[in-house]
Design a protein around this motif. Structure first.
Motif, PDB file in Angstrom:
ATOM      1  N   TRP A   1       0.856  -1.198   0.000  1.00  0.00           N
ATOM      2  CA  TRP A   1       0.000   0.000   0.000  1.00  0.00           C
ATOM      3  C   TRP A   1       0.890   1.246   0.000  1.00  0.00           C
ATOM      4  O   TRP A   1       1.817   1.364   0.800  1.00  0.00           O
ATOM      5  CB  TRP A   1      -0.877  -0.005   1.246  1.00  0.00           C
ATOM      6  N   LEU A   2       0.600   2.185  -0.895  1.00  0.00           N
ATOM      7  CA  LEU A   2       1.351   3.433  -0.963  1.00  0.00           C
ATOM      8  C   LEU A   2       0.400   4.615  -0.839  1.00  0.00           C
ATOM      9  O   LEU A   2      -0.558   4.738  -1.617  1.00  0.00           O
ATOM     10  CB  LEU A   2       2.131   3.525  -2.277  1.00  0.00           C
ATOM     11  N   HIS A   3       0.656   5.469   0.141  1.00  0.00           N
ATOM     12  CA  HIS A   3      -0.158   6.666   0.340  1.00  0.00           C
ATOM     13  C   HIS A   3       0.419   7.814  -0.479  1.00  0.00           C
ATOM     14  O   HIS A   3       1.634   7.996  -0.537  1.00  0.00           O
ATOM     15  CB  HIS A   3      -0.179   7.054   1.819  1.00  0.00           C
ATOM     16  N   THR A   4      -0.462   8.580  -1.131  1.00  0.00           N
ATOM     17  CA  THR A   4      -0.030   9.717  -1.941  1.00  0.00           C
ATOM     18  C   THR A   4       0.045  10.966  -1.070  1.00  0.00           C
ATOM     19  O   THR A   4      -0.974  11.410  -0.541  1.00  0.00           O
ATOM     20  CB  THR A   4      -1.014   9.967  -3.105  1.00  0.00           C
ATOM     21  N   PRO A   5       1.238  11.551  -0.899  1.00  0.00           N
ATOM     22  CA  PRO A   5       1.371  12.746  -0.056  1.00  0.00           C
ATOM     23  C   PRO A   5       0.925  14.007  -0.792  1.00  0.00           C
ATOM     24  O   PRO A   5       0.648  13.979  -1.992  1.00  0.00           O
ATOM     25  CB  PRO A   5       2.872  12.791   0.223  1.00  0.00           C
ATOM     26  N   GLY A   6       0.855  15.106  -0.059  1.00  0.00           N
ATOM     27  CA  GLY A   6       0.614  16.400  -0.684  1.00  0.00           C
ATOM     28  C   GLY A   6      -0.815  16.882  -0.649  1.00  0.00           C
ATOM     29  O   GLY A   6      -1.129  17.954  -1.177  1.00  0.00           O
TER      30      GLY A   6
ATOM     31  N   GLU B   1      -5.305  17.640   4.891  1.00  0.00           N
ATOM     32  CA  GLU B   1      -6.094  16.783   5.776  1.00  0.00           C
ATOM     33  C   GLU B   1      -6.151  15.337   5.292  1.00  0.00           C
ATOM     34  O   GLU B   1      -7.228  14.788   5.041  1.00  0.00           O
ATOM     35  CB  GLU B   1      -7.515  17.347   5.945  1.00  0.00           C
ATOM     36  N   PRO B   2      -5.005  14.696   5.115  1.00  0.00           N
ATOM     37  CA  PRO B   2      -5.001  13.303   4.659  1.00  0.00           C
ATOM     38  C   PRO B   2      -5.616  12.384   5.702  1.00  0.00           C
ATOM     39  O   PRO B   2      -5.600  12.672   6.898  1.00  0.00           O
ATOM     40  CB  PRO B   2      -3.510  13.005   4.475  1.00  0.00           C
ATOM     41  N   ARG B   3      -6.157  11.278   5.246  1.00  0.00           N
ATOM     42  CA  ARG B   3      -6.712  10.297   6.169  1.00  0.00           C
ATOM     43  C   ARG B   3      -5.565   9.620   6.933  1.00  0.00           C
ATOM     44  O   ARG B   3      -4.679   9.023   6.318  1.00  0.00           O
ATOM     45  CB  ARG B   3      -7.524   9.249   5.404  1.00  0.00           C
ATOM     46  N   GLN B   4      -5.601   9.708   8.248  1.00  0.00           N
ATOM     47  CA  GLN B   4      -4.511   9.167   9.056  1.00  0.00           C
ATOM     48  C   GLN B   4      -4.372   7.656   8.880  1.00  0.00           C
ATOM     49  O   GLN B   4      -3.259   7.122   8.870  1.00  0.00           O
ATOM     50  CB  GLN B   4      -4.735   9.512  10.530  1.00  0.00           C
TER      51      GLN B   4
ATOM     52  N   GLU C   1     -13.998   6.347   3.053  1.00  0.00           N
ATOM     53  CA  GLU C   1     -12.658   5.798   2.838  1.00  0.00           C
ATOM     54  C   GLU C   1     -12.307   5.729   1.349  1.00  0.00           C
ATOM     55  O   GLU C   1     -11.195   5.343   0.990  1.00  0.00           O
ATOM     56  CB  GLU C   1     -12.551   4.389   3.439  1.00  0.00           C
ATOM     57  N   ARG C   2     -13.266   6.083   0.485  1.00  0.00           N
ATOM     58  CA  ARG C   2     -13.043   5.968  -0.970  1.00  0.00           C
ATOM     59  C   ARG C   2     -12.923   7.317  -1.662  1.00  0.00           C
ATOM     60  O   ARG C   2     -12.012   7.548  -2.453  1.00  0.00           O
ATOM     61  CB  ARG C   2     -14.194   5.194  -1.626  1.00  0.00           C
ATOM     62  N   ILE C   3     -13.881   8.219  -1.383  1.00  0.00           N
ATOM     63  CA  ILE C   3     -13.954   9.472  -2.135  1.00  0.00           C
ATOM     64  C   ILE C   3     -12.686  10.296  -1.937  1.00  0.00           C
ATOM     65  O   ILE C   3     -12.238  10.511  -0.820  1.00  0.00           O
ATOM     66  CB  ILE C   3     -15.196  10.286  -1.712  1.00  0.00           C
ATOM     67  N   GLN C   4     -12.096  10.702  -3.053  1.00  0.00           N
ATOM     68  CA  GLN C   4     -10.864  11.505  -3.086  1.00  0.00           C
ATOM     69  C   GLN C   4      -9.665  10.792  -2.474  1.00  0.00           C
ATOM     70  O   GLN C   4      -8.722  11.437  -2.021  1.00  0.00           O
ATOM     71  CB  GLN C   4     -11.083  12.871  -2.428  1.00  0.00           C
ATOM     72  N   CYS C   5      -9.698   9.481  -2.458  1.00  0.00           N
ATOM     73  CA  CYS C   5      -8.521   8.708  -2.049  1.00  0.00           C
ATOM     74  C   CYS C   5      -7.621   8.542  -3.271  1.00  0.00           C
ATOM     75  O   CYS C   5      -8.093   8.175  -4.347  1.00  0.00           O
ATOM     76  CB  CYS C   5      -8.929   7.332  -1.513  1.00  0.00           C
ATOM     77  N   HIS C   6      -6.304   8.813  -3.096  1.00  0.00           N
ATOM     78  CA  HIS C   6      -5.358   8.687  -4.194  1.00  0.00           C
ATOM     79  C   HIS C   6      -4.246   7.686  -3.866  1.00  0.00           C
ATOM     80  O   HIS C   6      -3.174   7.722  -4.475  1.00  0.00           O
ATOM     81  CB  HIS C   6      -4.748  10.053  -4.536  1.00  0.00           C
ATOM     82  N   CYS C   7      -4.511   6.810  -2.896  1.00  0.00           N
ATOM     83  CA  CYS C   7      -3.546   5.761  -2.593  1.00  0.00           C
ATOM     84  C   CYS C   7      -3.555   4.716  -3.714  1.00  0.00           C
ATOM     85  O   CYS C   7      -4.490   4.656  -4.509  1.00  0.00           O
ATOM     86  CB  CYS C   7      -3.884   5.086  -1.266  1.00  0.00           C
ATOM     87  N   HIS C   8      -2.515   3.896  -3.754  1.00  0.00           N
ATOM     88  CA  HIS C   8      -2.487   2.812  -4.737  1.00  0.00           C
ATOM     89  C   HIS C   8      -1.602   1.694  -4.204  1.00  0.00           C
ATOM     90  O   HIS C   8      -0.990   1.830  -3.137  1.00  0.00           O
ATOM     91  CB  HIS C   8      -1.993   3.299  -6.101  1.00  0.00           C
TER      92      HIS C   8
END
Length: 284
Positions: free
Chosen positions: A216-221, A224-227, A262-269
């Motif tokens: 799992w990779l979280h997209t920074p930047g 108010e990112p989801r912790q 947990e889905r809307i505007q999530c940019h993790c991949h």
């Protein structure tokens, strides 16, 4: 407005759209997404299709609302309003215009990911659970969108009656609703486009012998990112296992089984964790 002014306005609108797409490309590339040109192209196709469906829905809702006002001097019951709203064709219109594009996104991404993994992807090899999950989501998506719109329309009708705004005031309120806006079309297109990107890469990984796990990779930047998503950055699960996303099981980011929050505007991949023997220099 003269013709030259109209043309200038149109050009500005098109430039805004182009800039939005260019910005989205930069974000996805910086985050490490693959096949960005393909993905953004599919998102744009979805956005246009969704926007057309929403505009058609607005016209149908307006006709229904106008008819209700002409027949009822007092506010109709919520049940009566929802009964009338059921008569419009949003679900079928969305399914016919948008779902095929989402399917194409899934298939084309899966095929590209399989090539990168030096393997092949086949829809025939999808598990029964995966097929059911996809069919279920494609059926539920328009239903959930319609329900959100219905709730907003009911509130607007009740407000118009309670505050004596009349049909003109209600028409004005409907025209400004975010439920019929291009912003909603774009947000939905991005969310569902990325979701099908995730699903396509996931299924290609599942069919590749070289993949042993998923990272799992979280997209920074983002503000108010989801912790919970940040905390998952770098987490690896074995192939076929689930990520724990804030207490919810997920195969990948934007898994349709996750709640909207947990889905809307999530940019993790996710990216594949390869078996050592398939890494460069290893034996195959």
């Amino acid at each position: 407005m003269c013709q030259s002014d109209f043309e200038e306005l149109l050009l500005k609108a098109l430039e805004i759209e182009k800039n939005e797409d260019d910005e989205l490309k930069k974000i996805l590339e910086a985050a490490g997404f693959n096949f960005v040109d393909l993905l953004v192209e599919k998102i744009k196709q979805s956005e246009i299709a969704i926007d057309e469906v929403l505009q058609l829905d607005y016209e149908e809702v307006l006709d229904i609302v106008t008819s209700l006002f002409s027949k009822n001097k007092k506010a109709p019951s919520e049940k009566a309003i929802r009964r009338e709203l059921k008569k419009r064709g949003f679900n079928s219109n969305f399914s016919e215009a948008v779902i095929p594009i989402l399917n194409e996104t899934f298939n084309e991404v899966a095929e590209q990911m399989a090539k990168d993994l030096d393997s092949q992807f086949s829809n025939k090899k999808l598990s029964r659970a995966s097929k059911k999950a996809m069919e279920k989501w494609f059926k539920e998506l328009p239903q959930l969108m319609k329900l959100t719109t219905d709730d907003a329309v009911v509130r607007a009708i009740n407000d118009a009656y309670e505050n004596g705004k009349g049909i003109r005031g209600l028409e004005s309120a409907l025209s400004k609703m975010p439920e019929f806006s291009r912003r909603r079309a774009r947000m939905t297109a991005i969310t569902e486009g990325l979701s099908n990107y995730q699903a396509g890469t996931y299924e290609a990984m599942m069919q590749s012998d070289s993949v042993m796990g998923l990272k799992w990779l979280h997209t920074p930047g983002y503000p108010e990112p989801r912790q919970a998503h940040q905390a998952l950055h770098g987490t690896v699960v074995k192939k076929g296992k689930f990520f724990n996303v804030n207490g919810y099981k997920a195969r990948y980011p934007l898994d349709p089984s996750l709640p909207a929050g947990e889905r809307i505007q999530c940019h993790c991949h996710v990216e594949p964790e390869l078996d050592e023997k398939y890494l460069k220099g290893g034996e195959k």
